[in-house]
Each structure stands twice: as C-alpha cells, then as structure tokens.
Enzyme design. Structure first.
Site, PDB file in Angstrom:
ATOM      1  N   ASP A 250     -21.834 -39.340  30.603  1.00 60.60           N
ATOM      2  CA  ASP A 250     -21.100 -38.955  29.414  1.00 60.60           C
ATOM      3  C   ASP A 250     -20.275 -40.145  28.928  1.00 60.60           C
ATOM      4  OD1 ASP A 250     -21.949 -36.245  29.764  1.00 60.60           O
ATOM      5  OD2 ASP A 250     -20.381 -36.007  31.275  1.00 60.60           O
ATOM      6  N   ASP A 289     -26.368 -38.096  27.407  1.00 60.70           N
ATOM      7  CA  ASP A 289     -25.885 -36.817  27.923  1.00 60.70           C
ATOM      8  C   ASP A 289     -24.755 -36.352  27.001  1.00 60.70           C
ATOM      9  OD1 ASP A 289     -25.664 -34.589  29.521  1.00 60.70           O
ATOM     10  OD2 ASP A 289     -24.705 -35.611  31.187  1.00 60.70           O
ATOM     11  N   ASP A 293     -16.995 -34.324  28.248  1.00 66.36           N
ATOM     12  CA  ASP A 293     -17.107 -33.077  29.001  1.00 66.36           C
ATOM     13  C   ASP A 293     -15.847 -32.842  29.832  1.00 66.36           C
ATOM     14  OD1 ASP A 293     -19.631 -32.872  27.966  1.00 66.36           O
ATOM     15  OD2 ASP A 293     -20.696 -33.033  29.870  1.00 66.36           O
ATOM     16  N   ARG A 345     -22.741 -27.924  20.792  1.00 62.93           N
ATOM     17  CA  ARG A 345     -21.707 -28.018  21.819  1.00 62.93           C
ATOM     18  C   ARG A 345     -20.450 -28.710  21.291  1.00 62.93           C
ATOM     19  NH1 ARG A 345     -25.076 -29.643  27.369  1.00 62.93           N
ATOM     20  NH2 ARG A 345     -26.707 -28.081  27.130  1.00 62.93           N
TER      21      ARG A 345
END
Length: 473
Positions: A250, A289, A293, A345
């Site tokens: 990430d 990715d 997060d 997302r």
C-alpha cells in the site's frame, strides 16, 4: 517554497539524485540548475538566497547560499564524492512566501491533530511536536530518510522531506531485483512520536510504502505519495469468477497503531497507471494494492484533507471478514478528502466505527482508466456515520450506485447518513430506502464537530485537499 538555512540536519554520505530527473546518464548538478563554478572556485549567488548544489556524477549536497560562495567541502559541510573533482550549480531562489492555495501561517510541522476527528480524541496526536534541534531532520534521499528513522529512539522527531525521494534510487540499492528485494528495501517504517512532512509544494515519495505499525502518535502530512507498483504480482485463479492478479504494498498502511493523523497528502498511481500494465491471462496485470489502509485493531485515526486519485482499490478499514481482532477497534475519521477518479473502496469498512464527513467524490461510471464502481463499502459489522458528503458521479442514478455492501449478502453492516448529496439530490440511506442499510450503528461521535453544509463541500475540498497547501519552515 521555504527551505530552512540549516538545510541538512542529516548530512548525506550517499547519492542525492536529481529532483524529478529520469535520465539514465550521470549529471553533475540537479535538473534545472546551472553551473556556477568548479571545485575551489566561487559562485556569485547574489543577495537573495538560492539553492546551490555541490558534487558530480549524480551525487550532490544541496544547500541554501547567498553572496559569494566558495565551491568546496567547508562551505557545504560534506563531500558527496571524495577524491573526485566536483562542481557547483545555482538552483531556484529560496523564498518565505507561503505556497498558493491557502494553508496555515505558522509551521505545519509542529501542529497537532485537530479535535474534529478520532486522532484528536483523548490524549490527542502530536507526532514529533517538541522535538529537540538534533531530532529535526531535512532529507532529500532514500538513504537520508532511513538514517533519520534510525535515530532519536522514541523521542519526538520531525522529518522534513525535500524533493523526490525514490526508494529504488542508487543510494538505496537501485532498482528492485526480486519480490524479496523489493519487500526488504521499499518500507519506510515510522516510529512512535514522529512527524513526516513535505517541504514546499512537490515533496514526493516514490517506490516506497509508509508503514505505521504497532506504534503511537504519528503524523504524515504534505507529501505526494506515488502508490508503489509490485514488480511481481501473483495470479490467483480463485479470485473472482475468472481469477485476478494480486499485488502487495500500500502507499501507506496503519496496522495496530494508535493516534495517527494522515493529512494534506496526495495519493496517485501516476505515472504507473493501470492502462500501462500488460494484459495476461485475460486480465490487467495489476501491480497496485491499496492507497491507504487501516487494519489490525488500529484506533484513533484521522484521514483528512487528502487527494486520492487515479487508483482502483483505495482504502480498506479492516482487512477481512474473519479479522475478529478488529471488533471494537478501527475508530477512524475521514473528512474533507477529495476522491477523484477512484474506482472503489473510499473507504470499504469492516467492523470499524468510521465517521465520514465533508468528503467530495468525483468520477464517471463505465469508462476511463479508473471507472467508478462504488465509493463507500458497508462491509461486515461496519458502523458508519456519514454526514454532508457530496458525490458528483456521472452515470450514477441512485444511492446504490455509490454505496454498496461489497461482500457477502449474509454479512452486513450498518450505516446512517444525513445531509449528503448525489448529483445534487438527497442521498437515500436507511431501512426501506435505496441504500437499505441498518441504521443502528450503536455509537455517537465523542468529539465536537460541525460539518460544512453540503452546498459548500465541493469548493472547499477542491481548494484545500492534497499536498502543497501547508507552510512548513
């Protein structure tokens, strides 16, 4: 752009590469600079301070200077290329003018997280505020950055990033050679009590992943973060109906950490956007990715005033439906962020008590490099409070076009919304409505906040979100 006179708190012993230069041949000064002297000669810099480089062959020290400057080690405090003839070159003027687009009038590197989000709750988040002079570093190479992270223990530290730091540059070992090599060298692991902040409008992290893991009191601000590209994606034939490529890394990940403020950064896949990736096994060989997060029972996190653009799987809060450790944790605020051409997302939530307010979403259904699929994912045991968010998504006709349960229909979450708009109309969220989620989220915001009215969100967010909007001294 303001650069302090004590520019190198941490002196380089390795290469400092040309800012934003992508040429393969060695250079004797940074891109855009002009030669002013050979070693031992003098540069006529003038009365106004300028950045001046000292070095050769892609290895330089860069330092603010003015007046008549001798081109030697004594002037610059370091010899970046021992026993070799070096040169000096003039760069841009150093000014104290705040960057365009607003920002504070003080020094953003000493600011604490505001009380209007989870990071400001309780004892708050101060990062490196109060760091002593020996724990304030200005870095412009991967090697310098890693050295600054090794020093000071858990005492408060402030690390100011200048220019383009590439974790795959020669001073950090060069291009990644394998999956294991990339994993070993691309991590930027932040200790407790740290502020990592960009200087000026264009401080950038490339080919790196910022890791905030099992620590407390961390701030990341004013950085352009190029989401890392996995050099060895793995094909999973069981992912989806026909398989998919899966990648690691990430742009920034928060795991098991507490009191973290992520503010005024810009996250993007550019220039390695998905349309440049090859197609193998009938699917784009996706090398990205997440952008940011939050998982593994992290708490008291605020994500504010960031620009997220040109990315697919943007933000996870909670890693999986089986991550039972997340139950009762993942207290996260997303406010005043700009989600532009992000596929999905933004965020996808499991378990967390997540507060979303005054975020602005802009995208297009069905076309472009990153077509809009959905924005907010109400996943397993999610507890989302949404206020005054604005969605301008071409092709979206109803709430279910922007907010969905992206997981199993049997594993549901809860969400309540007030004041949000979809293409100018009231967003319909709640039992019996277009987005028919359970509204019993089971918690209330424990901090005081008055969101902007939705009518003001678009202009406010577009004006203020992203890197380059803060004054850092």
């Amino acid at each position: 752009m303001h650069v302090p006179h004590a520019y190198f708190k941490l002196l380089p012993l390795a290469a400092i590469f040309a800012l934003f230069s992508t040429t393969a041949s060695a250079k004797d000064w940074p891109s855009g600079y002009s030669k002013c002297a050979d070693e031992a000669g003098v540069c006529q810099v003038g009365d106004q301070p300028r950045l001046v480089s000292f070095g050769a062959r892609d290895q330089w020290v860069v330092k603010p200077q003015k007046g008549v400057v001798t081109c030697d080690k004594a002037t610059f405090g370091s010899d970046p290329l021992p026993n070799k003839i070096k040169k000096c070159a003039l760069g841009p003027l150093v000014t104290t003018t705040p960057p365009p687009g607003g920002g504070n009038t003080g020094d953003a590197s000493n600011e604490a997280a505001p009380a209007t989000g989870w990071a400001g709750y309780g004892k708050g988040t101060t990062g490196g505020r109060g760091a002593g002079a020996t724990s304030i570093y200005t870095v412009s190479s991967a090697w310098q950055l890693q050295e600054a992270l090794k020093r000071s223990g858990t005492q408060p530290r402030i690390i100011k990033v200048y220019g383009n730091i590439d974790m795959a540059s020669a001073d950090n070992g060069g291009k990644f050679k394998s999956a294991s090599d990339q994993s070993a060298r691309n991590a930027i692991v932040l200790p407790s009590n740290t502020t990592l902040i960009g200087l000026g409008e264009s401080a950038q992290i490339r080919n790196g992943r910022i890791v905030i893991k099992n620590v407390e009191n961390v701030i990341v601000r004013n950085l352009q973060i190029v989401n890392p590209c996995d050099i060895a994606p793995v094909w999973d034939p069981n992912d989806g109906s026909s398989g998919n490529w899966n990648s690691e890394y990430d742009g920034l990940v928060v795991e098991g950490a507490r009191h973290v403020w992520i503010d005024h950064n810009s996250f993007t896949d550019f220039p390695d956007t998905d349309d440049r990736a090859p197609v193998e096994k009938g699917k784009i060989k996706q090398c990205h990715d997440g952008a940011l997060d939050v998982k593994k029972a992290a708490d008291y996190i605020t994500v504010s005033n960031n620009l997220f653009e040109l990315h697919s799987k943007n933000n996870l809060v909670g890693s999986s439906d089986s991550a039972s450790e997340d139950e009762g944790h993942l207290t996260v605020t997303f406010n005043n962020n700009y989600f532009r051409n992000v596929s999905e997302r933004s965020p996808r939530v499991r378990f967390g008590k997540v507060h979303l307010y005054n975020n602005y979403y802009e995208g297009t259904k069905g076309k472009g490099i990153y077509p809009h699929k959905y924005s907010i994912g109400v996943g397993y045991k999610a507890k989302i409070l949404s206020q005054n968010n604005v969605f301008d998504v071409a092709g979206a006709a109803a709430c279910k076009d922007v907010i969905i349960n992206p997981g199993s229909a049997s594993k549901t979450g809860a969400m309540t919304d007030s004041g949000s708009l979809l293409n100018g109309s009231v967003l319909s969220v709640g039992p019996g409505k277009d987005c028919a989620f359970n509204s019993a989220i089971g918690w209330q915001v424990p901090y005081a906040v008055q969101p902007l009215p939705a009518s003001s969100v678009r202009d406010s967010v577009k004006r203020n979100a992203g890197a380059g909007k803060l004054q850092v001294r």
